[in-house]
Design a protein around this motif. Sequence first.
Motif, PDB file in Angstrom:
ATOM      1  N   ILE A 159      58.748 -49.669  -5.127  1.00 45.87           N
ATOM      2  CA  ILE A 159      57.556 -49.273  -4.381  1.00 45.87           C
ATOM      3  C   ILE A 159      57.946 -48.457  -3.150  1.00 45.87           C
ATOM      4  CG2 ILE A 159      55.643 -50.157  -2.994  1.00 45.87           C
ATOM      5  CD1 ILE A 159      55.396 -52.456  -4.930  1.00 45.87           C
ATOM      6  N   GLN A 160      58.968 -48.906  -2.432  1.00 51.03           N
ATOM      7  CA  GLN A 160      59.419 -48.179  -1.249  1.00 51.03           C
ATOM      8  C   GLN A 160      59.937 -46.790  -1.605  1.00 51.03           C
ATOM      9  OE1 GLN A 160      62.295 -50.884   0.345  1.00 51.03           O
ATOM     10  NE2 GLN A 160      60.772 -52.143   1.407  1.00 51.03           N
ATOM     11  N   MET A 161      60.686 -46.681  -2.679  1.00 47.80           N
ATOM     12  CA  MET A 161      61.184 -45.371  -3.097  1.00 47.80           C
ATOM     13  C   MET A 161      60.047 -44.478  -3.575  1.00 47.80           C
ATOM     14  SD  MET A 161      64.379 -45.464  -2.408  1.00 47.80           S
ATOM     15  CE  MET A 161      63.919 -46.560  -1.046  1.00 47.80           C
ATOM     16  N   ALA A 162      59.027 -45.053  -4.201  1.00 48.87           N
ATOM     17  CA  ALA A 162      57.876 -44.261  -4.629  1.00 48.87           C
ATOM     18  C   ALA A 162      57.125 -43.698  -3.423  1.00 48.87           C
ATOM     19  CB  ALA A 162      56.949 -45.117  -5.490  1.00 48.87           C
ATOM     20  N   ILE A 163      56.967 -44.502  -2.378  1.00 51.40           N
ATOM     21  CA  ILE A 163      56.333 -44.005  -1.150  1.00 51.40           C
ATOM     22  C   ILE A 163      57.153 -42.876  -0.551  1.00 51.40           C
ATOM     23  CG2 ILE A 163      55.593 -44.642   1.179  1.00 51.40           C
ATOM     24  CD1 ILE A 163      55.136 -47.472   0.176  1.00 51.40           C
ATOM     25  N   LEU A 164      58.462 -43.024  -0.565  1.00 48.01           N
ATOM     26  CA  LEU A 164      59.343 -41.996  -0.016  1.00 48.01           C
ATOM     27  C   LEU A 164      59.239 -40.700  -0.820  1.00 48.01           C
ATOM     28  CD1 LEU A 164      61.431 -41.379   2.131  1.00 48.01           C
ATOM     29  CD2 LEU A 164      63.191 -42.315   0.624  1.00 48.01           C
ATOM     30  N   VAL A 165      59.179 -40.801  -2.142  1.00 48.89           N
ATOM     31  CA  VAL A 165      59.032 -39.600  -2.975  1.00 48.89           C
ATOM     32  C   VAL A 165      57.704 -38.916  -2.702  1.00 48.89           C
ATOM     33  CG1 VAL A 165      58.772 -38.807  -5.355  1.00 48.89           C
ATOM     34  CG2 VAL A 165      60.574 -40.427  -4.784  1.00 48.89           C
ATOM     35  N   ILE A 166      56.636 -39.692  -2.592  1.00 49.46           N
ATOM     36  CA  ILE A 166      55.316 -39.113  -2.333  1.00 49.46           C
ATOM     37  C   ILE A 166      55.294 -38.390  -0.990  1.00 49.46           C
ATOM     38  CG2 ILE A 166      52.893 -39.705  -1.890  1.00 49.46           C
ATOM     39  CD1 ILE A 166      53.210 -41.984  -3.913  1.00 49.46           C
ATOM     40  N   SER A 167      56.031 -38.895  -0.009  1.00 52.21           N
ATOM     41  CA  SER A 167      56.057 -38.252   1.307  1.00 52.21           C
ATOM     42  C   SER A 167      56.914 -36.983   1.320  1.00 52.21           C
ATOM     43  CB  SER A 167      56.586 -39.234   2.357  1.00 52.21           C
ATOM     44  OG  SER A 167      57.957 -39.528   2.129  1.00 52.21           O
ATOM     45  N   ILE A 168      57.818 -36.827   0.350  1.00 53.74           N
ATOM     46  CA  ILE A 168      58.707 -35.672   0.319  1.00 53.74           C
ATOM     47  C   ILE A 168      58.149 -34.538  -0.531  1.00 53.74           C
ATOM     48  CG2 ILE A 168      60.993 -34.886  -0.448  1.00 53.74           C
ATOM     49  CD1 ILE A 168      62.082 -37.601   0.286  1.00 53.74           C
ATOM     50  N   VAL A 169      57.462 -34.876  -1.620  1.00 49.78           N
ATOM     51  CA  VAL A 169      57.057 -33.879  -2.615  1.00 49.78           C
ATOM     52  C   VAL A 169      56.214 -32.746  -2.037  1.00 49.78           C
ATOM     53  CG1 VAL A 169      55.606 -33.573  -4.659  1.00 49.78           C
ATOM     54  CG2 VAL A 169      57.353 -35.338  -4.631  1.00 49.78           C
ATOM     55  N   PRO A 170      55.190 -32.996  -1.200  1.00 54.77           N
ATOM     56  CA  PRO A 170      54.373 -31.869  -0.715  1.00 54.77           C
ATOM     57  C   PRO A 170      55.174 -30.793   0.000  1.00 54.77           C
ATOM     58  CG  PRO A 170      53.251 -33.928  -0.285  1.00 54.77           C
ATOM     59  CD  PRO A 170      54.619 -34.286  -0.764  1.00 54.77           C
ATOM     60  N   VAL A 171      56.131 -31.173   0.822  1.00 57.88           N
ATOM     61  CA  VAL A 171      56.947 -30.179   1.522  1.00 57.88           C
ATOM     62  C   VAL A 171      57.816 -29.410   0.536  1.00 57.88           C
ATOM     63  CG1 VAL A 171      58.703 -29.845   3.286  1.00 57.88           C
ATOM     64  CG2 VAL A 171      56.923 -31.561   3.616  1.00 57.88           C
ATOM     65  N   LEU A 172      58.375 -30.101  -0.456  1.00 61.42           N
ATOM     66  CA  LEU A 172      59.198 -29.432  -1.453  1.00 61.42           C
ATOM     67  C   LEU A 172      58.387 -28.455  -2.297  1.00 61.42           C
ATOM     68  CD1 LEU A 172      61.463 -32.358  -2.745  1.00 61.42           C
ATOM     69  CD2 LEU A 172      62.015 -30.599  -1.072  1.00 61.42           C
ATOM     70  N   VAL A 173      57.117 -28.750  -2.500  1.00 58.49           N
ATOM     71  CA  VAL A 173      56.269 -27.865  -3.297  1.00 58.49           C
ATOM     72  C   VAL A 173      55.874 -26.624  -2.513  1.00 58.49           C
ATOM     73  CG1 VAL A 173      54.020 -27.676  -4.432  1.00 58.49           C
ATOM     74  CG2 VAL A 173      55.422 -29.718  -4.771  1.00 58.49           C
ATOM     75  N   VAL A 174      55.578 -26.787  -1.226  1.00 55.71           N
ATOM     76  CA  VAL A 174      55.084 -25.670  -0.419  1.00 55.71           C
ATOM     77  C   VAL A 174      56.221 -24.765   0.043  1.00 55.71           C
ATOM     78  CG1 VAL A 174      53.907 -25.077   1.739  1.00 55.71           C
ATOM     79  CG2 VAL A 174      53.050 -26.947   0.324  1.00 55.71           C
ATOM     80  N   TYR A 175      57.364 -25.325   0.344  1.00 51.68           N
ATOM     81  CA  TYR A 175      58.441 -24.552   0.969  1.00 51.68           C
ATOM     82  C   TYR A 175      58.873 -23.328   0.158  1.00 51.68           C
ATOM     83  CZ  TYR A 175      62.945 -23.379   3.040  1.00 51.68           C
ATOM     84  OH  TYR A 175      63.984 -22.717   3.602  1.00 51.68           O
ATOM     85  N   PRO A 176      59.060 -23.405  -1.173  1.00 52.85           N
ATOM     86  CA  PRO A 176      59.527 -22.207  -1.898  1.00 52.85           C
ATOM     87  C   PRO A 176      58.595 -21.009  -1.782  1.00 52.85           C
ATOM     88  CG  PRO A 176      59.809 -24.158  -3.248  1.00 52.85           C
ATOM     89  CD  PRO A 176      59.004 -24.569  -2.061  1.00 52.85           C
ATOM     90  N   PHE A 177      57.292 -21.247  -1.590  1.00 54.65           N
ATOM     91  CA  PHE A 177      56.352 -20.138  -1.488  1.00 54.65           C
ATOM     92  C   PHE A 177      56.412 -19.452  -0.121  1.00 54.65           C
ATOM     93  CE2 PHE A 177      54.590 -23.049  -4.645  1.00 54.65           C
ATOM     94  CZ  PHE A 177      54.354 -22.183  -5.701  1.00 54.65           C
ATOM     95  N   VAL A 178      56.991 -20.122   0.871  1.00 54.90           N
ATOM     96  CA  VAL A 178      57.039 -19.573   2.223  1.00 54.90           C
ATOM     97  C   VAL A 178      58.441 -19.114   2.596  1.00 54.90           C
ATOM     98  CG1 VAL A 178      56.426 -20.048   4.644  1.00 54.90           C
ATOM     99  CG2 VAL A 178      55.159 -21.152   2.812  1.00 54.90           C
ATOM    100  N   GLN A 179      59.439 -19.607   1.871  1.00 53.91           N
ATOM    101  CA  GLN A 179      60.830 -19.353   2.248  1.00 53.91           C
ATOM    102  C   GLN A 179      61.153 -17.860   2.307  1.00 53.91           C
ATOM    103  OE1 GLN A 179      63.483 -18.198   0.154  1.00 53.91           O
ATOM    104  NE2 GLN A 179      65.069 -18.488   1.736  1.00 53.91           N
ATOM    105  N   ARG A 180      60.552 -17.054   1.415  1.00 53.97           N
ATOM    106  CA  ARG A 180      60.878 -15.629   1.394  1.00 53.97           C
ATOM    107  C   ARG A 180      60.408 -14.891   2.636  1.00 53.97           C
ATOM    108  NH1 ARG A 180      56.455 -12.561  -0.683  1.00 53.97           N
ATOM    109  NH2 ARG A 180      54.647 -13.885  -1.174  1.00 53.97           N
ATOM    110  N   HIS A 181      59.529 -15.512   3.416  1.00 52.56           N
ATOM    111  CA  HIS A 181      59.031 -14.873   4.633  1.00 52.56           C
ATOM    112  C   HIS A 181      59.880 -15.198   5.860  1.00 52.56           C
ATOM    113  CE1 HIS A 181      55.429 -13.447   2.653  1.00 52.56           C
ATOM    114  NE2 HIS A 181      55.116 -14.672   2.265  1.00 52.56           N
ATOM    115  N   PHE A 182      60.877 -16.080   5.731  1.00 54.36           N
ATOM    116  CA  PHE A 182      61.578 -16.553   6.913  1.00 54.36           C
ATOM    117  C   PHE A 182      62.308 -15.433   7.647  1.00 54.36           C
ATOM    118  CE2 PHE A 182      60.615 -20.840   5.964  1.00 54.36           C
ATOM    119  CZ  PHE A 182      60.943 -21.570   7.093  1.00 54.36           C
ATOM    120  N   SER A 183      63.101 -14.650   6.927  1.00 51.17           N
ATOM    121  CA  SER A 183      63.898 -13.616   7.610  1.00 51.17           C
ATOM    122  C   SER A 183      63.017 -12.590   8.286  1.00 51.17           C
ATOM    123  CB  SER A 183      64.823 -12.944   6.599  1.00 51.17           C
ATOM    124  OG  SER A 183      64.075 -12.336   5.555  1.00 51.17           O
TER     125      SER A 183
END
Length: 299
Positions: free
Chosen positions: A265-289
Motif C-alpha cells: 500500500i505504501q509503495m502504491a501511494i508512492l507510485v501514484i505520487s510520482i507518475v503525474p510528474v513523469l508523465v508531464v515532464y517529457p512534453f516540457v523537457q524539450r523547452h528547457f534549453s
Amino acid sequence: MTGNTPGPARFGRPTPLGRTVKTVILTVCCAAVLIPFAGIFATSLADRAEITRSGGFVLLPHGAHFAAYQAVLSGGVVTRALVVSLLVTAVGTVLSLVSTALLAYGLSRTDSVGHRPLLMTVLFALLFAPGIIPSYLVVKQFGLLDSYWSLILPAMVNAFNVVIVRAFFMELPRELLDSARIDGAGDWTVLWRIVLPLSRAVLAVVGLFYAVGYWNSFFGALLYLNDTSKWPLQLVLRTYVVNNTALGVDQIGAGGSSLPPQTAIQMAILVISIVPVLVVYPFVQRHFSKGVLTGAVKG
C-alpha cells in the motif's frame, strides 16, 4: 597550421578505453536511478508472501497483483488527497502563470510606472525568503487557515520565475512590439497577441516549475491545515509512508476486512505520487534549453 597538422588532443576521437569507461559510468548512474523506481513499482504489485520472503523490497515479482492500487483508489483518504492535489496543482499553476506573466511583462518595460521599486522588491524577495512564523501569521491574518487557498496564494508568485520570464520578455524584438503599437495595439493586445505566443517555451518551463512545486508541497498543508480531509497527497505520503503509519480499512475505504500488505500500500501511494510528474515532464523537457538557459544567460 596546415590542413594535415593534427589538432589538439582534446579534440581527437575518444579511445576505445575512454568509450568503455564512459559507458560503464553512464550505465551505473542509470541503474542507480532506475533500480529504486523499479523496486518501488514491483513491491506495490507483490503479494504478502513475496514481500515477506524478500524482506520488504521486491525487484522482480512473480506476478502482478493490483490489490494495493484498488485499495488506495477505492474512495478513502488517498483518493480524496489525490483529488485535492490535482485541483490545487491545476488552479495554482494557472494563477501562478497568469500573475507571473503579468508581473514580468510590466517589469520588462523600463518605462512603466514604479518599475524600479517593484523590480527591487522582486529581487529582495529572491534573496530573502520569509520565515515560517511570519508566513503563518500572514495566512492567519487573512483568514486562510484550513482553506485550500492557503496552499495556493502563499506560493503563487515565485521571484526566480519572474526574473526568468522577464529576461525572456526583454529579449523579444523591440521593433516587433513598437510596430504593433504604431498599428494601434494596446498593452493587453501586445501581451496577448504577440508576447505570449512567442514565449510558449519559457511559459511551459515555468509552468512545470510551478506545477511540480504545488504537487510536491506538503509543508504548507502541515502548517495551515488542521482538517485531515483537506490534506494533499504529499502530506498523506509523508504521514503514512515516511512516518510508517499503518492505514486501516476505514482510512482506505476498501470493502471487506482484509487489506493488502502495508508495504504494498505504501509503495502504491508512492507510485501514484510520482507518475503525474513523469508523465508531464517529457512534453516540457524539450523547452528547457530555450526557455530557461537563453533567458537566464542573456538576461
